[in-house]
Design an enzyme around this catalytic site. Sequence first.
Site, PDB file in Angstrom:
ATOM      1  N   SER A 118      45.308  42.065  36.239  1.00  0.00           N
ATOM      2  CA  SER A 118      45.036  40.676  36.634  1.00  0.00           C
ATOM      3  C   SER A 118      46.236  40.055  37.318  1.00  0.00           C
ATOM      4  O   SER A 118      46.090  39.076  38.048  1.00  0.00           O
ATOM      5  CB  SER A 118      44.754  39.813  35.404  1.00  0.00           C
ATOM      6  N   HIS A 139      39.695  44.644  40.641  1.00  0.00           N
ATOM      7  CA  HIS A 139      39.795  43.636  39.589  1.00  0.00           C
ATOM      8  C   HIS A 139      38.419  43.089  39.230  1.00  0.00           C
ATOM      9  O   HIS A 139      37.801  42.375  40.029  1.00  0.00           O
ATOM     10  CB  HIS A 139      40.716  42.507  40.074  1.00  0.00           C
ATOM     11  N   GLU A 151      37.328  42.072  42.885  1.00  0.00           N
ATOM     12  CA  GLU A 151      38.284  41.971  43.980  1.00  0.00           C
ATOM     13  C   GLU A 151      38.823  43.367  44.267  1.00  0.00           C
ATOM     14  O   GLU A 151      39.248  44.061  43.341  1.00  0.00           O
ATOM     15  CB  GLU A 151      39.453  41.069  43.574  1.00  0.00           C
ATOM     16  N   ASN A 189      41.960  34.132  40.813  1.00  0.00           N
ATOM     17  CA  ASN A 189      42.893  33.419  39.935  1.00  0.00           C
ATOM     18  C   ASN A 189      43.766  32.439  40.720  1.00  0.00           C
ATOM     19  O   ASN A 189      44.196  31.420  40.188  1.00  0.00           O
ATOM     20  CB  ASN A 189      43.761  34.397  39.137  1.00  0.00           C
TER      21      ASN A 189
HETATM   22  N1  LIG Z   1      40.265  40.739  29.212  1.00  0.00           N
HETATM   23  C1  LIG Z   1      40.007  40.186  30.374  1.00  0.00           C
HETATM   24  O1  LIG Z   1      39.295  39.156  30.463  1.00  0.00           O
HETATM   25  C2  LIG Z   1      40.530  40.816  31.640  1.00  0.00           C
HETATM   26  C3  LIG Z   1      39.975  40.413  32.870  1.00  0.00           C
HETATM   27  C4  LIG Z   1      40.403  41.045  34.041  1.00  0.00           C
HETATM   28  C5  LIG Z   1      41.389  42.018  33.985  1.00  0.00           C
HETATM   29  N2  LIG Z   1      41.936  42.368  32.767  1.00  0.00           N
HETATM   30  C6  LIG Z   1      42.942  43.439  32.777  1.00  0.00           C
HETATM   31  O2  LIG Z   1      42.318  44.638  32.344  1.00  0.00           O
HETATM   32  C7  LIG Z   1      43.257  45.442  31.620  1.00  0.00           C
HETATM   33  C8  LIG Z   1      42.713  45.726  30.236  1.00  0.00           C
HETATM   34  O3  LIG Z   1      42.453  44.536  29.567  1.00  0.00           O
HETATM   35  P1  LIG Z   1      41.542  44.488  28.248  1.00  0.00           P
HETATM   36  O4  LIG Z   1      41.337  43.035  27.959  1.00  0.00           O
HETATM   37  O5  LIG Z   1      40.375  45.374  28.424  1.00  0.00           O
HETATM   38  O6  LIG Z   1      42.542  45.107  27.175  1.00  0.00           O
HETATM   39  P2  LIG Z   1      42.228  45.686  25.718  1.00  0.00           P
HETATM   40  O7  LIG Z   1      43.422  45.443  24.903  1.00  0.00           O
HETATM   41  O8  LIG Z   1      40.903  45.194  25.243  1.00  0.00           O
HETATM   42  O9  LIG Z   1      42.081  47.270  25.965  1.00  0.00           O
HETATM   43  C9  LIG Z   1      43.134  48.066  26.432  1.00  0.00           C
HETATM   44  C10 LIG Z   1      42.866  49.512  26.003  1.00  0.00           C
HETATM   45  O10 LIG Z   1      43.798  50.352  26.662  1.00  0.00           O
HETATM   46  C11 LIG Z   1      44.263  51.330  25.751  1.00  0.00           C
HETATM   47  N3  LIG Z   1      45.568  51.761  26.203  1.00  0.00           N
HETATM   48  C12 LIG Z   1      46.726  51.055  26.182  1.00  0.00           C
HETATM   49  N4  LIG Z   1      47.707  51.760  26.757  1.00  0.00           N
HETATM   50  C13 LIG Z   1      47.168  52.936  27.146  1.00  0.00           C
HETATM   51  C14 LIG Z   1      47.672  54.064  27.833  1.00  0.00           C
HETATM   52  N5  LIG Z   1      48.942  54.138  28.217  1.00  0.00           N
HETATM   53  N6  LIG Z   1      46.835  55.087  28.106  1.00  0.00           N
HETATM   54  C15 LIG Z   1      45.535  55.018  27.734  1.00  0.00           C
HETATM   55  N7  LIG Z   1      45.007  53.988  27.084  1.00  0.00           N
HETATM   56  C16 LIG Z   1      45.810  52.938  26.803  1.00  0.00           C
HETATM   57  C17 LIG Z   1      44.254  50.639  24.419  1.00  0.00           C
HETATM   58  O11 LIG Z   1      44.180  51.588  23.368  1.00  0.00           O
HETATM   59  C18 LIG Z   1      43.010  49.761  24.511  1.00  0.00           C
HETATM   60  O12 LIG Z   1      41.868  50.430  24.016  1.00  0.00           O
HETATM   61  C19 LIG Z   1      44.562  44.677  31.654  1.00  0.00           C
HETATM   62  O13 LIG Z   1      45.309  45.121  32.754  1.00  0.00           O
HETATM   63  C20 LIG Z   1      44.109  43.229  31.845  1.00  0.00           C
HETATM   64  O14 LIG Z   1      45.104  42.433  32.443  1.00  0.00           O
HETATM   65  C21 LIG Z   1      41.515  41.802  31.609  1.00  0.00           C
END
Ligand SMILES: NC(=O)c1ccc[n+]([C@@H]2O[C@H](COP(=O)([O-])OP(=O)(O)OC[C@H]3O[C@@H](n4cnc5c(N)ncnc54)[C@H](O)[C@@H]3O)[C@@H](O)[C@H]2O)c1
Length: 492
Positions: A118, A139, A151, A189
């Site tokens: 993000s 994204h 995106e 964003n």
């Molecule tokens: N949550 C949102 O609303 C949202 C929206 C858009 C983008 N994002 C982006 O998406 C990404 C994930 O966000 P999320 O909310 O799904 O996070 P989350 O914490 O729900 O999930 C992340 C997952 O990644 C795994 N993980 C962490 N490090 C790892 C690695 N090195 N190798 C393999 N697996 C690994 C963790 O075990 C976990 O299951 C981030 O970059 C976040 O900024 C999140």
Amino acid sequence: MSAVVGVVGAGIMGRGIVQLFAQAGHEVRLFDADADAVVAAVGFVGSMIERQMAKGTLSAADGAAVTARVRPCSALEDLAGCAVVIEAIVERIDAKQALFRELEPRVGADCILASNTSSLLISAIASACEMPERVAGLHFFNPVPLMKIAEVIPGVLTDPAVTARLVDLVERAGHRAVTAADQPGFLINHAGRALYTEGLRLVEEGVTDFVGVDRIVREAMGFRMGPFELLDLTGLDVSGAVMQSIYEQFQHDPRYRPSPLVPPRLGAGLLGRKTGRGFYAYSDGERVEPAEAPAPDAAGTIWLGDGVGQEVRALLGDAVVDGPEDPSQPALLLALWGEDVSGAAVRLGLDPARCVAIDPLTDFARRRTLMYSPATRPEVVAVGHALLARDGRKVSVIADSAGFAAQRILAMIVNTGCEIAQRGIAAPADIDDAVRIGLGYPAGPLTLGDRIGATRILAILESLQRISGDPRYRPSQWLRRRALLGMPLTAS
Ligand SMILES: NC(=O)c1ccc[n+]([C@@H]2O[C@H](COP(=O)([O-])OP(=O)(O)OC[C@H]3O[C@@H](n4cnc5c(N)ncnc54)[C@H](O)[C@@H]3O)[C@@H](O)[C@H]2O)c1
């Protein structure tokens, strides 16, 4: 045959991305550093599919085929053969770079490596790779299957063919793909900054309180949610960090300036829904809407200034005093664009103690905004309020503000959209679609601006900039040029 899609990271976003592409007919391979997370995500996708089958929107055979296309993986090696791998792991650049470095030798040379980040720069993530040209941002928004937008973000070195392949992949899955430059906040964003920062700004200036801002945005402007409801939904910790980060990345451009109202609330732990209290209180997960004071029981006559609309005149009926302004009448109602009551009263040579103003921008059928100056007598405000609430509609009563609340917020939303276009971050049609779909605004910023007129938006901003002295309100050149030339803001 459709491309095999790899997903790394089985959290909130990863599981949504898996569901989207499995439902679009792709084999999807899912890996997570935590094996339990993969199991949980596969179970989650299965339950989402079952829900659709129970609702009758998906046949049993199709549902079974979708779940069969989801392949849990126990090692990165299992992603060999993927056409694209999308990472949705922890939001840390070192972790994302390390993952892509590990992935590169394990996948084919034409495999795209996409990041769901993000806030991190795609070009910086790509710098860890042997082939940065194969890396791009992809994204998505939460929940991925329902938020029908993504995106696609080429880094500085990304091959245009990679961008095109990702756009195609997303659109074939039924989502709108918009292309955004590798700039702070990308497109959505970035565009979302205006509503939050101007909403906070209005509260900071004492124009109204946060509930007052939300009511105006929701009811008078027709948005689904006000900025403070939205902040409570995302969590002030998350949104506050995004606000700060985008401001820093834009080198402290005052257009993106975060609010000093945020840190004390963060300090107090008022994060929003997730902590049970933010700008609002929550009871059993439901927002507790503070009561709104009823219209006062006041009667009187009112003189209408230039520009007060016919619908106002019709509503006020026999209370309207026609002819030249008469000092024996108590209330003077003005319709103002980009001006406050104090300035307008002095400019027009009217008695400020008797002046109130109505915002001509907003939807009169839903909610009206009445503004008063520091000199306006309380009985004048009461008469104005009572008369405008004659048909039972609500009236927001706010303190003096050049551009009321709605004009300021709208002008900032339009200006930010214009600036995104001017900086070449995205094309006009992509800006409007992304904001409408991704942020749920009634229309995109450029279309919203065209509805009111570029000239009027420009005039509001110029007035705001002059009256406040704040470069935050300086008009984008995209807006200024199109207003001068009589062109629509949606024209590239
Ligand atoms: N949550 C949102 O609303 C949202 C929206 C858009 C983008 N994002 C982006 O998406 C990404 C994930 O966000 P999320 O909310 O799904 O996070 P989350 O914490 O729900 O999930 C992340 C997952 O990644 C795994 N993980 C962490 N490090 C790892 C690695 N090195 N190798 C393999 N697996 C690994 C963790 O075990 C976990 O299951 C981030 O970059 C976040 O900024 C999140």
